[in-house]
Design a protein around this motif. Structure first.
Motif, PDB file in Angstrom:
ATOM      1  N   THR A 112       0.797  -1.227   0.000  1.00 52.22           N
ATOM      2  CA  THR A 112       0.000   0.000   0.000  1.00 52.22           C
ATOM      3  C   THR A 112       0.828   1.275   0.000  1.00 52.22           C
ATOM      4  OG1 THR A 112      -0.152  -0.048   2.428  1.00 52.22           O
ATOM      5  CG2 THR A 112      -1.914  -1.134   1.192  1.00 52.22           C
ATOM      6  N   ALA A 113       2.184   1.154   0.042  1.00 49.10           N
ATOM      7  CA  ALA A 113       2.983   2.374   0.075  1.00 49.10           C
ATOM      8  C   ALA A 113       4.362   2.248  -0.550  1.00 49.10           C
ATOM      9  CB  ALA A 113       3.143   2.866   1.524  1.00 49.10           C
ATOM     10  N   ILE A 114       5.113   1.179  -0.250  1.00 53.78           N
ATOM     11  CA  ILE A 114       6.521   1.132  -0.641  1.00 53.78           C
ATOM     12  C   ILE A 114       6.828  -0.177  -1.362  1.00 53.78           C
ATOM     13  CG2 ILE A 114       8.897   1.466   0.144  1.00 53.78           C
ATOM     14  CD1 ILE A 114       7.785   2.601   2.737  1.00 53.78           C
ATOM     15  N   PRO A 115       6.490  -0.298  -2.639  1.00 53.58           N
ATOM     16  CA  PRO A 115       6.841  -1.498  -3.406  1.00 53.58           C
ATOM     17  C   PRO A 115       8.358  -1.724  -3.385  1.00 53.58           C
ATOM     18  CG  PRO A 115       5.309  -0.123  -4.614  1.00 53.58           C
ATOM     19  CD  PRO A 115       5.762   0.692  -3.438  1.00 53.58           C
ATOM     20  N   GLY A 116       8.751  -2.972  -3.344  1.00 53.99           N
ATOM     21  CA  GLY A 116      10.172  -3.299  -3.238  1.00 53.99           C
ATOM     22  C   GLY A 116      10.542  -3.707  -1.833  1.00 53.99           C
ATOM     23  N   ALA A 117       9.842  -3.155  -0.835  1.00 58.80           N
ATOM     24  CA  ALA A 117      10.125  -3.524   0.552  1.00 58.80           C
ATOM     25  C   ALA A 117       9.769  -4.981   0.818  1.00 58.80           C
ATOM     26  CB  ALA A 117       9.344  -2.614   1.498  1.00 58.80           C
TER      27      ALA A 117
END
Length: 247
Positions: free
Chosen positions: A24-29
């Protein structure tokens, strides 16, 4: 229920929060969550446990960003992704955990390097005239990496960055993409034995942490700057790829 020390459960809870944030906010994490699960749980079991948590997070992501998806892009990617999943199933039948991790790590680093080079020289995928070869390449790699290690997030993050999607369109397109693909993977995961009753019990314990991460991610997404967002995606992709190479 697996017998884990308190710090093992703590690490899994942190990873579950990261799963929610990544959707919902930081793709890749999400690659960091993949790494934590692989450290705490046996590799094959960790893949199955994580898959169901990702599906829970997908529900929140789709609910929050369903109106922002680029469906033309999704349909363009789908055939290549299905082909990549099929190759991933075959790969899992023969490769051990070390080969899986290192193969994906090399793929991710190569994608980061190519994407950054093309973004510096010119737009790698023109927004008005998207390149079919790029969609086929990224889509097939995403299908392969999501099947073998739930690690397609960085692959698609690089593709959506190359397409220069705004934050909300990025998150909306990614939400529907992974919701469809993760559900599609369930019967294959049962077939190769990575979804188990024990894994379901672990998921029940960790679902609340996923919810916390997903709701916190929505708050972040409404406030994050586009440049900061793109840099976070690239940095987290590199960190995840390096971990897979050296783990």
């Amino acid at each position: 229920m697996p017998e884990l020390a308190w710090y093992g459960w703590t690490l899994l809870a942190v990873a579950a929060v990261i799963v929610g944030l990544s959707k919902t906010a930081i793709p890749g994490a999400g690659t960091i969550a993949v790494a934590i699960f692989a450290v705490v749980l046996p590799a094959r079991q960790s893949t199955g446990v994580l898959l169901l948590l990702l599906i829970v997070a997908d529900v929140f992501a789709v609910t929050m960003y369903r109106r922002h998806a680029n469906w033309r892009e999704l349909w363009r990617l789908l055939p290549a992704v299905v082909a990549g999943v099929a190759v991933g199933v075959v790969f899992l039948a023969f490769a051990d955990d070390t080969w899986v991790k290192r193969t994906i790590g090399v793929i991710l680093l190569g994608i980061v390097a190519i994407t950054l080079f093309r973004r510096r020289m010119t737009s790698s995928v023109d927004r008005q005239r998207p390149h079919i070869a790029a969609a086929a390449t990224y889509g097939s790699l995403a299908g392969f990496t999501t099947m073998v290690a739930n690690a397609a997030g960085p692959v698609m993050s690089m593709y959506f960055l190359a397409r220069r999607f705004p934050v909300k369109e990025f998150l909306g397109t990614a939400a529907w993409f992974f919701a469809i693909i993760n559900v599609f993977k369930v019967p294959f995961s049962i077939g190769v034995g990575i979804l188990t009753p024990t894994g379901l019990l672990v998921d029940l314990v960790l679902v609340p942490a996923v919810v916390v991460g997903a709701l916190g991610g929505r708050w972040i997404a409404d406030r994050i700057d586009q440049r900061v967002f793109e840099r976070l995606v690239i940095v987290l992709t590199i960190v995840g790829a390096l971990y897979l190479l050296v783990a």
